[in-house]
Design a protein around this motif. Structure first.
Motif, short mmCIF file in Angstrom:
data_model
loop_
_atom_site.label_atom_id
_atom_site.label_comp_id
_atom_site.label_asym_id
_atom_site.label_seq_id
_atom_site.Cartn_x
_atom_site.Cartn_y
_atom_site.Cartn_z
N PHE A 1 -38.40 5.53 -51.59
CA PHE A 1 -38.63 5.01 -52.94
C PHE A 1 -38.77 6.16 -53.93
O PHE A 1 -39.41 7.18 -53.63
N PRO A 2 -38.19 6.04 -55.11
CA PRO A 2 -38.21 7.14 -56.10
C PRO A 2 -39.63 7.63 -56.40
O PRO A 2 -40.52 6.83 -56.69
N GLY A 3 -39.83 8.93 -56.27
CA GLY A 3 -41.10 9.55 -56.62
C GLY A 3 -42.14 9.53 -55.53
O GLY A 3 -43.23 10.08 -55.71
N CYS A 4 -41.84 8.95 -54.36
CA CYS A 4 -42.84 8.88 -53.28
C CYS A 4 -42.59 10.00 -52.29
O CYS A 4 -41.46 10.24 -51.87
N ASP A 5 -43.68 10.68 -51.88
CA ASP A 5 -43.53 11.78 -50.92
C ASP A 5 -44.19 11.46 -49.58
O ASP A 5 -44.52 12.36 -48.82
N MET A 6 -44.37 10.18 -49.27
CA MET A 6 -44.99 9.80 -48.00
C MET A 6 -44.10 10.23 -46.84
O MET A 6 -42.90 9.96 -46.83
N PRO A 7 -44.65 10.93 -45.84
CA PRO A 7 -43.83 11.45 -44.75
C PRO A 7 -43.37 10.36 -43.78
O PRO A 7 -43.87 9.24 -43.79
N VAL A 8 -42.44 10.72 -42.93
CA VAL A 8 -41.82 9.78 -41.99
C VAL A 8 -42.82 9.05 -41.11
O VAL A 8 -42.71 7.82 -40.94
N PRO A 9 -43.80 9.73 -40.48
CA PRO A 9 -44.69 9.02 -39.56
C PRO A 9 -45.45 7.85 -40.22
O PRO A 9 -45.94 6.97 -39.50
N ARG A 10 -45.54 7.85 -41.53
CA ARG A 10 -46.29 6.78 -42.20
C ARG A 10 -45.35 5.80 -42.91
O ARG A 10 -45.75 5.10 -43.83
#
Length: 418
Positions: free
Chosen positions: A340-349
């Motif tokens: 999603f644009p602007g989101c930096d949540m990593p892969v494991p989450r």
């Protein structure tokens, strides 16, 4: 000078107007501002009653205010608290939750009082114990509202303390300072705004274990291109706990149910499943929307149960993960985390979302999958945000028309793709 005879001016020409007219106009504008705020709050309350998630895709009223009005998280929380206190909340298994301050809402609609005065009244009423009769509470509220018509927050707060002394002269019971062994307790609660929550007490060891697990997951995301993590500490820990539960419940090492790994049972009528309407039933929770059922079906360990017209079980599916390990690796390489644009949540989450839903015959293929964090996974399912795979094979998103009438596709530039 009568209002109809007021000279027509632009803001740059106020120097031409006499002082009395200036003072009169600024007061008129303050009333109008209060009335507009009250009207907006009433609209927000109606959205909240209908269900914020269904109306906008956001999980809470504060989250919607934060995203749609581009305010700070602190202001969004304050505005949401104001709405929840002034108007009835959504129905939770019965009648709508009554408002904390209905008389205050009426005065706000008149334009007689504004934000900080409202907050002072709400703060005073919130401290009144639940055993105080309703008529006494309303009588106290009327005193505070009448005062607020010509006084500021400080005077209202002082009057609120005097009111509390009258309604609860004994005050709080003295604290027992003798040390006690903590007895772990956990309670599941439903809030006035329709959200669910937990209240608990932990022993020292459990507290230390849980906090040590959550601390690394709750750290602020690093700033990229000057964009900082805007979440509060409570929101970061909330997101961390959500992902923690999801990760833990997929572990084969946890105690199982009837010899199997922990699973969730979701039941839904065949007609509602096909027509994409109605409700499903989530085990241990109760009714959930068809949209929430789809979210669970995307990438969770769920056991779907399909019912006929008479409620008879037509099919009990096998619990399984719909995305293979190889596909998850491919999504990791392509998306690098939440797409999603602007989101930096990593892969494991993140979990894999089917762009074309499975009940619409969407296939579990890379070109029909996109990685999304919990927050944006729900946003896609519950709102008018759209996602597609572009011709170059990368996901792109389109905002609802009310947020971006141009319909310009957006991409996430927060992750470095290999």
């Amino acid at each position: 000078m009568a209002s109809d005879d007021r000279p027509q001016t632009t803001p740059a020409e106020w120097w031409r107007v006499d002082t009395a007219t200036l003072h009169a106009r600024k007061q008129e504008l303050e009333v109008l501002k209060c009335q507009l705020d009250a009207e907006q709050n009433a609209i927000l309350a109606e959205i909240n009653t209908r269900g914020v998630r269904g109306c906008s895709g956001h999980s809470t009223l504060a989250a919607m205010i934060f995203e749609d009005f581009h305010v700070t998280a602190k202001e969004a929380d304050a505005r949401a608290d104001r709405v929840l206190a002034l108007y009835p909340g959504p129905s939770i298994g019965g009648d709508p939750a009554p408002p904390l301050a209905p008389l205050t809402a009426d005065a706000a609609a008149e334009g007689a009082i504004g934000g900080s005065q409202i907050d002072a009244i709400i703060g005073a009423l919130a401290r009144i114990p639940s055993f105080v009769p309703e008529e006494d509470v309303r009588g106290g509220e009327k005193i505070l509202v009448d005062l607020a018509r010509h006084a500021g927050p400080r005077a209202i707060a002082q009057a609120g303390r005097r009111l509390l002394d009258e309604l609860d002269p004994d005050g709080k019971e003295p604290r027992d300072e003798s040390p006690k062994d903590a007895r772990p307790e956990l309670r599941f609660v439903k809030h006035r705004n329709g959200t669910l929550g937990l209240k608990g007490t932990l022993d020292l060891e459990t507290y230390a274990r849980l906090k040590s697990d959550l601390d690394p997951m709750a750290k602020p995301h690093k700033a990229i291109d000057g964009v900082r993590d805007s979440r509060t500490q409570d929101e970061r820990y909330g997101d961390a706990f959500t992902d923690y539960v999801r990760l833990k419940t997929t572990s084969r090492n946890l105690p199982g149910q009837a010899g199997e790994a922990t699973h969730i049972l979701v039941t839904m009528s065949y007609e509602d499943l096909i027509r994409d309407i109605g409700e499903a039933h989530l085990d241990l929770v109760g009714p959930i929307s068809a949209t929430d059922a789809r979210i669970l079906a995307c990438d969770a360990r769920v056991r779907p149960g399909v019912l006929g017209t008479a409620g008879e079980p037509l099919d009990i599916g096998r619990s399984k993960r719909t995305v293979s390990l190889a596909q998850k690796y491919a999504l990791t390489i392509r998306d690098g985390g939440c797409a999603f644009p602007g989101c930096d949540m990593p892969v494991p989450r993140c979990t894999a979302h089917h762009i074309v839903f499975w009940e619409h015959h969407g296939e579990t293929r890379i070109d029909n999958l996109v990685l999304l964090c919990t927050k944006h996974h729900r946003l896609i399912h519950h709102s008018e945000w759209k996602v597609r795979i572009a011709q170059d094979g990368l996901p792109e998103f389109t905002a609802p028309a009310y947020l971006d009438p141009t319909g310009q596709p957006r991409r996430n530039t927060m992750h470095l793709r290999t």
